[in-house]
Design a protein around this motif. Structure first.
Motif, PDB file in Angstrom:
ATOM      1  N   VAL A 294       0.713  -1.197   0.007  1.00  0.00           N
ATOM      2  CA  VAL A 294       0.116  -0.128   0.111  1.00  0.00           C
ATOM      3  C   VAL A 294       0.828   1.237  -0.103  1.00  0.00           C
ATOM      4  O   VAL A 294       1.823   1.323   0.697  1.00  0.00           O
ATOM      5  N   PHE A 295       0.626   2.270  -0.752  1.00  0.00           N
ATOM      6  CA  PHE A 295       1.147   3.635  -0.829  1.00  0.00           C
ATOM      7  C   PHE A 295       0.125   4.332   0.123  1.00  0.00           C
ATOM      8  O   PHE A 295      -1.054   4.636  -0.018  1.00  0.00           O
ATOM      9  N   VAL A 296       0.850   5.138   1.026  1.00  0.00           N
ATOM     10  CA  VAL A 296       0.094   6.158   1.908  1.00  0.00           C
ATOM     11  C   VAL A 296       0.764   7.413   1.780  1.00  0.00           C
ATOM     12  O   VAL A 296       2.054   7.747   2.183  1.00  0.00           O
ATOM     13  N   GLU A 302      -3.693   4.160  -1.846  1.00  0.00           N
ATOM     14  CA  GLU A 302      -3.879   2.888  -2.739  1.00  0.00           C
ATOM     15  C   GLU A 302      -2.917   1.889  -2.708  1.00  0.00           C
ATOM     16  O   GLU A 302      -1.929   1.918  -2.074  1.00  0.00           O
ATOM     17  N   TYR A 303      -3.621   0.747  -3.117  1.00  0.00           N
ATOM     18  CA  TYR A 303      -2.568  -0.528  -3.316  1.00  0.00           C
ATOM     19  C   TYR A 303      -1.827  -0.091  -4.424  1.00  0.00           C
ATOM     20  O   TYR A 303      -1.995   0.364  -5.456  1.00  0.00           O
ATOM     21  N   LYS A 304      -0.674  -0.787  -4.371  1.00  0.00           N
ATOM     22  CA  LYS A 304       0.476  -0.595  -5.133  1.00  0.00           C
ATOM     23  C   LYS A 304       0.218  -0.850  -6.672  1.00  0.00           C
ATOM     24  O   LYS A 304       0.489  -0.410  -7.555  1.00  0.00           O
ATOM     25  N   GLU A 305      -0.644  -2.046  -6.602  1.00  0.00           N
ATOM     26  CA  GLU A 305      -1.105  -2.713  -7.917  1.00  0.00           C
ATOM     27  C   GLU A 305      -2.105  -1.851  -8.684  1.00  0.00           C
ATOM     28  O   GLU A 305      -2.302  -2.176  -9.801  1.00  0.00           O
ATOM     29  N   ASP A 306      -2.739  -0.731  -7.872  1.00  0.00           N
ATOM     30  CA  ASP A 306      -3.586   0.024  -8.668  1.00  0.00           C
ATOM     31  C   ASP A 306      -3.043   1.282  -9.004  1.00  0.00           C
ATOM     32  O   ASP A 306      -3.747   2.095  -9.731  1.00  0.00           O
ATOM     33  N   ALA A 307      -1.665   1.633  -8.585  1.00  0.00           N
ATOM     34  CA  ALA A 307      -0.825   2.919  -8.919  1.00  0.00           C
ATOM     35  C   ALA A 307      -0.345   2.885 -10.553  1.00  0.00           C
ATOM     36  O   ALA A 307      -0.581   1.761 -11.126  1.00  0.00           O
ATOM     37  N   ASN A 308      -0.127   3.934 -11.044  1.00  0.00           N
ATOM     38  CA  ASN A 308       0.330   4.019 -12.319  1.00  0.00           C
ATOM     39  C   ASN A 308       1.517   3.429 -12.374  1.00  0.00           C
ATOM     40  O   ASN A 308       2.488   3.018 -11.305  1.00  0.00           O
ATOM     41  N   ARG A 309       2.019   3.114 -13.712  1.00  0.00           N
ATOM     42  CA  ARG A 309       3.309   2.325 -13.756  1.00  0.00           C
ATOM     43  C   ARG A 309       4.534   3.236 -13.244  1.00  0.00           C
ATOM     44  O   ARG A 309       5.486   2.477 -12.749  1.00  0.00           O
ATOM     45  N   PHE A 310       4.489   4.443 -13.315  1.00  0.00           N
ATOM     46  CA  PHE A 310       5.508   5.310 -12.627  1.00  0.00           C
ATOM     47  C   PHE A 310       5.703   4.957 -11.290  1.00  0.00           C
ATOM     48  O   PHE A 310       6.728   5.005 -10.447  1.00  0.00           O
ATOM     49  N   GLN A 312       4.704   2.574  -9.432  1.00  0.00           N
ATOM     50  CA  GLN A 312       4.645   1.328  -8.964  1.00  0.00           C
ATOM     51  C   GLN A 312       6.191   0.795  -8.955  1.00  0.00           C
ATOM     52  O   GLN A 312       6.507  -0.015  -8.407  1.00  0.00           O
ATOM     53  N   MET A 313       7.154   1.704  -9.672  1.00  0.00           N
ATOM     54  CA  MET A 313       8.564   1.603  -9.398  1.00  0.00           C
ATOM     55  C   MET A 313       9.041   1.964  -7.994  1.00  0.00           C
ATOM     56  O   MET A 313      10.156   1.517  -7.593  1.00  0.00           O
ATOM     57  N   ALA A 314       8.150   2.492  -7.356  1.00  0.00           N
ATOM     58  CA  ALA A 314       8.707   2.898  -6.069  1.00  0.00           C
ATOM     59  C   ALA A 314       8.400   1.897  -4.871  1.00  0.00           C
ATOM     60  O   ALA A 314       7.547   0.871  -5.208  1.00  0.00           O
TER      61      ALA A 314
END
Length: 360
Positions: A294-296, A302-310, A312-314
């Motif tokens: 999860v990104f907070v 949001e869940y990492k899998e739902d984030a944009n491709r850029f 998701q690299m973090a």
């Protein structure tokens, strides 16, 4: 010598007994009595009474009426009693009203788990190091250049064979790799069918080839398949005793032997733990569903899998803890892997779930 080495490698391990120390906790809706029916297993019966059916030996412990749990038969009536503060099951003795005693065949006692689901994997399919099969005899073909063979066919095997023995036709299939270290763990040796030296008067044996009758097959045989002796004295125990495993022992399901993408109760799987980790027949594991990353931040979660491709690299800010979604029990052990049955699942699971030792 090579065939003897292969045969020795394929033989199974022995059962062992472990004492149980946890206190039994009954289900809130548990029955007071239960009548055993055809198709039941000790695991099924215990699941009517316990949330932890792997503790089923405790239900029969120190009970003179059920000294051997594997000798419970369909039609037996089991009653829940309490002994020294512990729940136990007792078998009700049915009284015969007939003045003349008559012996009746009670049939087959119920097993611990559904044996039909695992019998093929115990006696036929195996995991092996292909190096042991380097010089093993192979299926060569037949007199009319047939590439595939079915039950009732005659084919030629490489070399000489014992006329009094039954052989297995096998095929090397999937390689198993550790999902973390990528270590080679072994290769699946898939059973194809049974054969024996042919009794057909129209075929003959030479120094290089021996004709075989394809007695029984589970699938078609092909040129290049291996012809190996069937392991002798391999038996199917009805009495699988659950064994605790330290929670520090973690691993992963690496394959489903029916090639299923989704697995559930009674499915057969391969795990990346074996004899070298002290795994034994009956070893119990929890099946874990990994939690999502999860990104907070101040404005958004949001869940990492739902984030944009850029994004998701973090690296994710946190990981939701894994949840236990079932249990499995090992019934066949090799050096680096084991074969296990899924004993419980809360839902359909993926074939690559993580596992953790189950202590009790």
């Amino acid at each position: 010598m090579k065939l003897k080495l292969i045969t020795s490698f394929l033989l199974g391990a022995a059962l062992s007994i472990t004492a149980f120390a946890d206190v039994l906790t009954l289900k809130k809706d548990h029955p007071e009595t239960y009548t055993v029916v055809k198709g039941d297993t000790l695991w099924d019966i215990s699941a009517h009474f316990l949330n932890t059916p792997w503790l089923w030996p405790r239900l029969w412990q120190a009970n003179s009426q059920i000294a051997n749990p594997h000798l419970i038969y369909p039609g037996d009536v089991l009653t829940l009693i309490w002994v020294d503060g512990e729940p136990q099951l007792t078998r009700k003795q049915l009284k015969k009203m007939s003045p003349t005693p008559r012996l009746e065949d009670k049939g087959t006692p119920i097993p611990t788990i559904p044996l039909a689901s695992i019998s093929a994997f115990l006696s036929k399919d195996h995991v092996i190091d292909p190096k042991l099969l380097k010089d093993a005899p192979r299926l060569l073909g037949d007199a009319i250049s047939t590439p595939r063979f079915f039950e009732g066919d005659v084919f030629y095997g490489q070399g000489k064979f014992n006329k009094r023995k039954i052989y297995g036709v096998y095929r090397l299939s999937d390689n198993y790799l550790d999902p973390v270290t990528e270590e080679f763990l072994g290769t699946e040796l898939t059973f194809i069918g049974h054969s024996q030296v042919s009794k057909n008067p129209n075929v003959s044996t030479t120094e290089q080839v021996t004709p075989h009758d394809f007695l029984k097959s589970s699938r078609e045989a092909r040129q290049g398949d291996l012809i190996l002796p069937i392991p002798e004295h391999e038996s199917l125990p009805a009495y699988f005793l659950p064994q605790p495993v330290p929670v520090s022992t973690t691993g992963q399901i690496i394959a489903a032997l029916n090639n299923a993408v989704a697995i559930g109760k009674w499915d057969i799987v391969v795990i990346n733990k074996g004899k070298r980790e002290n795994i034994q027949i009956g070893s119990m594991f929890s099946i874990l569903q990994s939690g999502p990353k999860v990104f907070v931040d101040k404005d958004k979660i949001e869940y990492k899998e739902d984030a944009n491709r850029f994004a998701q690299m973090a690296e994710a800010d946190l990981v939701i803890p894994a949840e236990r979604v079932g249990e499995l029990m090992v019934f066949k052990v090799y050096e680096k892997v084991s074969i296990a049955m899924v004993m419980r699942s809360t839902d359909i699971m993926g074939a690559k779930y993580k596992i953790q030792g189950l202590e009790f």
